[in-house]
Write a protein that holds these residues in place. Structure first.
Motif, PDB file in Angstrom:
ATOM      1  N   PRO A   1       0.824  -1.209   0.000  1.00 47.05           N
ATOM      2  CA  PRO A   1       0.000   0.000   0.000  1.00 47.05           C
ATOM      3  C   PRO A   1       0.857   1.258   0.000  1.00 47.05           C
ATOM      4  O   PRO A   1       2.057   1.227   0.290  1.00 47.05           O
ATOM      5  CB  PRO A   1      -0.799  -0.117   1.291  1.00 47.05           C
ATOM      6  N   VAL A   2       0.217   2.371  -0.301  1.00 49.97           N
ATOM      7  CA  VAL A   2       0.872   3.684  -0.300  1.00 49.97           C
ATOM      8  C   VAL A   2       0.145   4.564   0.708  1.00 49.97           C
ATOM      9  O   VAL A   2      -1.085   4.690   0.650  1.00 49.97           O
ATOM     10  CB  VAL A   2       0.830   4.328  -1.694  1.00 49.97           C
ATOM     11  N   PRO A   3       0.862   5.184   1.636  1.00 51.01           N
ATOM     12  CA  PRO A   3       0.184   5.987   2.660  1.00 51.01           C
ATOM     13  C   PRO A   3      -0.461   7.234   2.075  1.00 51.01           C
ATOM     14  O   PRO A   3       0.126   7.931   1.247  1.00 51.01           O
ATOM     15  CB  PRO A   3       1.304   6.351   3.634  1.00 51.01           C
ATOM     16  N   GLY A   4      -1.681   7.502   2.513  1.00 49.51           N
ATOM     17  CA  GLY A   4      -2.392   8.697   2.091  1.00 49.51           C
ATOM     18  C   GLY A   4      -2.327   9.776   3.150  1.00 49.51           C
ATOM     19  O   GLY A   4      -1.507   9.726   4.078  1.00 49.51           O
ATOM     20  N   GLU A   5      -3.202  10.738   3.048  1.00 51.24           N
ATOM     21  CA  GLU A   5      -3.262  11.845   3.996  1.00 51.24           C
ATOM     22  C   GLU A   5      -3.471  11.312   5.414  1.00 51.24           C
ATOM     23  O   GLU A   5      -4.392  10.539   5.689  1.00 51.24           O
ATOM     24  CB  GLU A   5      -4.426  12.776   3.635  1.00 51.24           C
ATOM     25  N   GLY A   6      -2.580  11.707   6.326  1.00 47.87           N
ATOM     26  CA  GLY A   6      -2.704  11.309   7.722  1.00 47.87           C
ATOM     27  C   GLY A   6      -2.330   9.869   8.013  1.00 47.87           C
ATOM     28  O   GLY A   6      -2.587   9.385   9.118  1.00 47.87           O
ATOM     29  N   GLU A   7      -1.703   9.187   7.061  1.00 51.84           N
ATOM     30  CA  GLU A   7      -1.352   7.783   7.232  1.00 51.84           C
ATOM     31  C   GLU A   7       0.162   7.580   7.250  1.00 51.84           C
ATOM     32  O   GLU A   7       0.910   8.427   6.765  1.00 51.84           O
ATOM     33  CB  GLU A   7      -1.951   6.932   6.113  1.00 51.84           C
ATOM     34  N   VAL A   8       0.565   6.426   7.788  1.00 53.68           N
ATOM     35  CA  VAL A   8       1.968   6.015   7.725  1.00 53.68           C
ATOM     36  C   VAL A   8       2.029   4.610   7.155  1.00 53.68           C
ATOM     37  O   VAL A   8       1.093   3.819   7.301  1.00 53.68           O
ATOM     38  CB  VAL A   8       2.662   6.065   9.104  1.00 53.68           C
TER      39      VAL A   8
ATOM     40  N   THR B   1       2.856  14.388  11.404  1.00 54.05           N
ATOM     41  CA  THR B   1       3.966  15.031  12.117  1.00 54.05           C
ATOM     42  C   THR B   1       4.407  14.258  13.352  1.00 54.05           C
ATOM     43  O   THR B   1       5.483  14.521  13.886  1.00 54.05           O
ATOM     44  CB  THR B   1       3.566  16.457  12.547  1.00 54.05           C
ATOM     45  N   ARG B   2       3.596  13.311  13.824  1.00 51.33           N
ATOM     46  CA  ARG B   2       3.914  12.580  15.054  1.00 51.33           C
ATOM     47  C   ARG B   2       4.948  11.487  14.836  1.00 51.33           C
ATOM     48  O   ARG B   2       5.561  11.021  15.789  1.00 51.33           O
ATOM     49  CB  ARG B   2       2.642  11.973  15.653  1.00 51.33           C
ATOM     50  N   PHE B   3       5.129  11.039  13.612  1.00 51.38           N
ATOM     51  CA  PHE B   3       6.039   9.936  13.330  1.00 51.38           C
ATOM     52  C   PHE B   3       6.951  10.274  12.166  1.00 51.38           C
ATOM     53  O   PHE B   3       6.626  11.131  11.326  1.00 51.38           O
ATOM     54  CB  PHE B   3       5.248   8.657  13.003  1.00 51.38           C
ATOM     55  N   ARG B   4       8.066   9.552  12.113  1.00 53.06           N
ATOM     56  CA  ARG B   4       8.981   9.673  10.991  1.00 53.06           C
ATOM     57  C   ARG B   4       9.559   8.292  10.701  1.00 53.06           C
ATOM     58  O   ARG B   4       9.500   7.391  11.554  1.00 53.06           O
ATOM     59  CB  ARG B   4      10.098  10.659  11.312  1.00 53.06           C
ATOM     60  N   PRO B   5      10.103   8.072   9.513  1.00 56.03           N
ATOM     61  CA  PRO B   5      10.657   6.760   9.186  1.00 56.03           C
ATOM     62  C   PRO B   5      11.675   6.301  10.225  1.00 56.03           C
ATOM     63  O   PRO B   5      12.507   7.072  10.696  1.00 56.03           O
ATOM     64  CB  PRO B   5      11.313   6.995   7.815  1.00 56.03           C
TER      65      PRO B   5
ATOM     66  N   ASP C   1      -4.674  -5.518  14.775  1.00 56.05           N
ATOM     67  CA  ASP C   1      -3.563  -5.099  15.645  1.00 56.05           C
ATOM     68  C   ASP C   1      -2.242  -5.182  14.898  1.00 56.05           C
ATOM     69  O   ASP C   1      -2.024  -6.106  14.114  1.00 56.05           O
ATOM     70  CB  ASP C   1      -3.474  -6.012  16.871  1.00 56.05           C
ATOM     71  N   VAL C   2      -1.336  -4.239  15.178  1.00 50.25           N
ATOM     72  CA  VAL C   2      -0.049  -4.248  14.489  1.00 50.25           C
ATOM     73  C   VAL C   2       1.056  -3.729  15.398  1.00 50.25           C
ATOM     74  O   VAL C   2       0.822  -2.900  16.284  1.00 50.25           O
ATOM     75  CB  VAL C   2      -0.111  -3.385  13.203  1.00 50.25           C
ATOM     76  N   SER C   3       2.263  -4.230  15.162  1.00 49.51           N
ATOM     77  CA  SER C   3       3.474  -3.676  15.758  1.00 49.51           C
ATOM     78  C   SER C   3       4.568  -3.767  14.702  1.00 49.51           C
ATOM     79  O   SER C   3       4.740  -4.808  14.062  1.00 49.51           O
ATOM     80  CB  SER C   3       3.889  -4.457  17.008  1.00 49.51           C
ATOM     81  N   GLY C   4       5.275  -2.653  14.482  1.00 47.98           N
ATOM     82  CA  GLY C   4       6.302  -2.659  13.445  1.00 47.98           C
ATOM     83  C   GLY C   4       7.069  -1.355  13.398  1.00 47.98           C
ATOM     84  O   GLY C   4       7.122  -0.611  14.380  1.00 47.98           O
ATOM     85  N   ARG C   5       7.638  -1.084  12.231  1.00 42.07           N
ATOM     86  CA  ARG C   5       8.494   0.087  12.053  1.00 42.07           C
ATOM     87  C   ARG C   5       7.961   0.956  10.917  1.00 42.07           C
ATOM     88  O   ARG C   5       7.609   0.459   9.851  1.00 42.07           O
ATOM     89  CB  ARG C   5       9.926  -0.358  11.757  1.00 42.07           C
ATOM     90  N   VAL C   6       7.916   2.261  11.153  1.00 43.47           N
ATOM     91  CA  VAL C   6       7.468   3.209  10.128  1.00 43.47           C
ATOM     92  C   VAL C   6       8.522   3.287   9.021  1.00 43.47           C
ATOM     93  O   VAL C   6       9.713   3.491   9.292  1.00 43.47           O
ATOM     94  CB  VAL C   6       7.235   4.610  10.735  1.00 43.47           C
ATOM     95  N   THR C   7       8.083   3.127   7.774  1.00 38.81           N
ATOM     96  CA  THR C   7       9.008   3.237   6.638  1.00 38.81           C
ATOM     97  C   THR C   7       8.721   4.455   5.762  1.00 38.81           C
ATOM     98  O   THR C   7       9.587   4.881   5.002  1.00 38.81           O
ATOM     99  CB  THR C   7       8.955   1.971   5.766  1.00 38.81           C
ATOM    100  N   ALA C   8       7.520   5.013   5.875  1.00 40.11           N
ATOM    101  CA  ALA C   8       7.176   6.220   5.116  1.00 40.11           C
ATOM    102  C   ALA C   8       5.983   6.877   5.781  1.00 40.11           C
ATOM    103  O   ALA C   8       5.176   6.207   6.444  1.00 40.11           O
ATOM    104  CB  ALA C   8       6.854   5.890   3.658  1.00 40.11           C
ATOM    105  N   VAL C   9       5.861   8.193   5.620  1.00 37.07           N
ATOM    106  CA  VAL C   9       4.718   8.923   6.176  1.00 37.07           C
ATOM    107  C   VAL C   9       4.000   9.666   5.060  1.00 37.07           C
ATOM    108  O   VAL C   9       4.624  10.136   4.106  1.00 37.07           O
ATOM    109  CB  VAL C   9       5.157   9.913   7.280  1.00 37.07           C
ATOM    110  N   GLY C  10       2.705   9.756   5.183  1.00 38.19           N
ATOM    111  CA  GLY C  10       1.903  10.467   4.209  1.00 38.19           C
ATOM    112  C   GLY C  10       1.788  11.944   4.547  1.00 38.19           C
ATOM    113  O   GLY C  10       2.260  12.402   5.597  1.00 38.19           O
ATOM    114  N   PRO C  11       1.135  12.691   3.698  1.00 37.99           N
ATOM    115  CA  PRO C  11       0.951  14.123   3.936  1.00 37.99           C
ATOM    116  C   PRO C  11       0.229  14.396   5.253  1.00 37.99           C
ATOM    117  O   PRO C  11      -0.702  13.689   5.620  1.00 37.99           O
ATOM    118  CB  PRO C  11       0.091  14.569   2.732  1.00 37.99           C
ATOM    119  N   GLY C  12       0.685  15.409   5.962  1.00 35.24           N
ATOM    120  CA  GLY C  12       0.019  15.825   7.191  1.00 35.24           C
ATOM    121  C   GLY C  12       0.438  15.091   8.438  1.00 35.24           C
ATOM    122  O   GLY C  12      -0.052  15.398   9.533  1.00 35.24           O
TER     123      GLY C  12
END
Length: 326
Positions: free
Chosen positions: A23-30, A85-89, A72-83
């Motif tokens: 998938p590709v993250p959209g607005e407000g998604e990671v 700010t709470r997370f980064r790769p 439920d999920v646990s993992g690592r952020v690899t990309a962030v979508g527009p908007g």
């Protein structure tokens, strides 16, 4: 990427592992690289398409609209979508993502929090839905206060195992109801008293409580009211025996209709998915106050076996799907 998909509603065997586009993250998604995913009753309800009410709620009348299962999920952020700010790769997160039985999934940032530092990904993946549901049932719906008594029906399951620990953390005295084979687990979680429901009728009115959580039970409201103190509160967290159309929601509807005319408060819980509760749970977990009861893990290829075991009522605490090693 590999993912667990299904195109028809049915038993766990309809779930299969296939290659699909990430998938590709959209607005407000990671975009999250999944290390582990939790298994909860919602997964098999969505797999089976039962009760039919969930199909009418927008999940697909004849076939599932979303083909990838897992919440439920646990993992690592690899990309962030527009908007976002709470997370980064690179951030390690846990929370709720529709479609977590996959190597990658997109999640709304508002449904994620930083992973508890003292948990493995498999442990962390068991927390979000069950932990937040237990927290909201006790703190928000139940308005639990220190010194009160709590009865947890279904204490050895996913929500119940968190409810016992959270009720103790909130200063309550906890009586837990479970089957005899799970009593040792419930005692280890901190229950003050454990009742074997196969030998003791805890609804006979002998013992009453300030707050009762009925988790995926099937007892009538009349019987459950016998477990309450005057002006006590019953919170119905779930139910599995209300038929194919509305499932256990019938008791929640009756509770809503009857409560205004009774001295007791009868409530049904519709848990909310929000990161603030995940932050609260993380603090309690890192402090050692709450520990996930992880029964066992399964690889992605054995998701049907994990769901079948959950449906059979054989789980002590929670199950996790290990997608990547920590």
């Amino acid at each position: 990427m590999k993912a667990v998909l299904h195109d028809v509603y049915g038993p766990p065997e309809v779930l299969r592992v296939e290659e699909t586009e990430p998938p590709v993250p959209g607005e407000g998604e990671v975009l999250v690289q999944v290390h582990a995913a939790g298994v909860d009753p919602g997964v098999w309800h969505l797999t089976a398409g039962l009760p039919y009410l969930i199909r009418a709620a927008g999940f697909g009348l004849r076939a599932p609209k979303r083909r990838i299962r897992g919440l439920d999920v646990s993992g690592r952020v690899t990309a962030v979508g527009p908007g976002v700010t709470r997370f980064r790769p690179g951030d390690e997160v846990y929370g709720i993502a529709d479609g977590s039985f996959a190597e990658y999934t997109c999640a709304k940032a508002a449904k994620l929090a930083h992973r508890p530092a003292n948990l493995t990904h498999a442990q962390a993946a068991t927390v979000p839905i069950s932990g937040a549901t237990a927290l909201q049932a006790l703190r928000d719906a139940g308005r639990l206060k220190p010194g009160q008594t709590v009865l947890v029906i279904g204490a050895a399951g996913g929500v119940g195992s968190f409810a016992v620990q959270l009720a103790k953390a909130l200063g309550a005295r906890v009586t837990a109801v479970c089957s005899p084979g799970k009593a040792d687990l419930v005692r280890a979680l901190g229950a003050d008293q454990v009742i074997d429901y196969t030998r003791t009728d805890f609804t006979d009115g002998t013992h009453r409580h300030d707050l009762v959580l009925d988790i995926a039970g099937n007892r009538s409201l009349t019987l459950l009211r016998r477990t309450l103190n005057p002006h006590g509160t019953l919170v119905i967290v779930g139910g599995e025996n209300g038929g194919r159309w509305i499932g256990g929601n019938d008791r929640q509807l009756r509770a809503l209709l009857l409560s205004p005319f009774l001295r007791e408060r009868l409530l049904g819980l519709l848990a909310k998915e929000r990161y603030a509760d995940l932050d609260v749970l993380r603090e309690l977990i890192e402090a050692g106050t709450v520990t996930p009861a992880l029964d066992r893990t399964y690889p992605l290829t054995e998701v049907p076996a994990a769901v079948a075991r959950l449906m059979a009522g054989q789980v002590r605490g929670k199950l996790a799907i290990q997608v990547r090693t920590d």
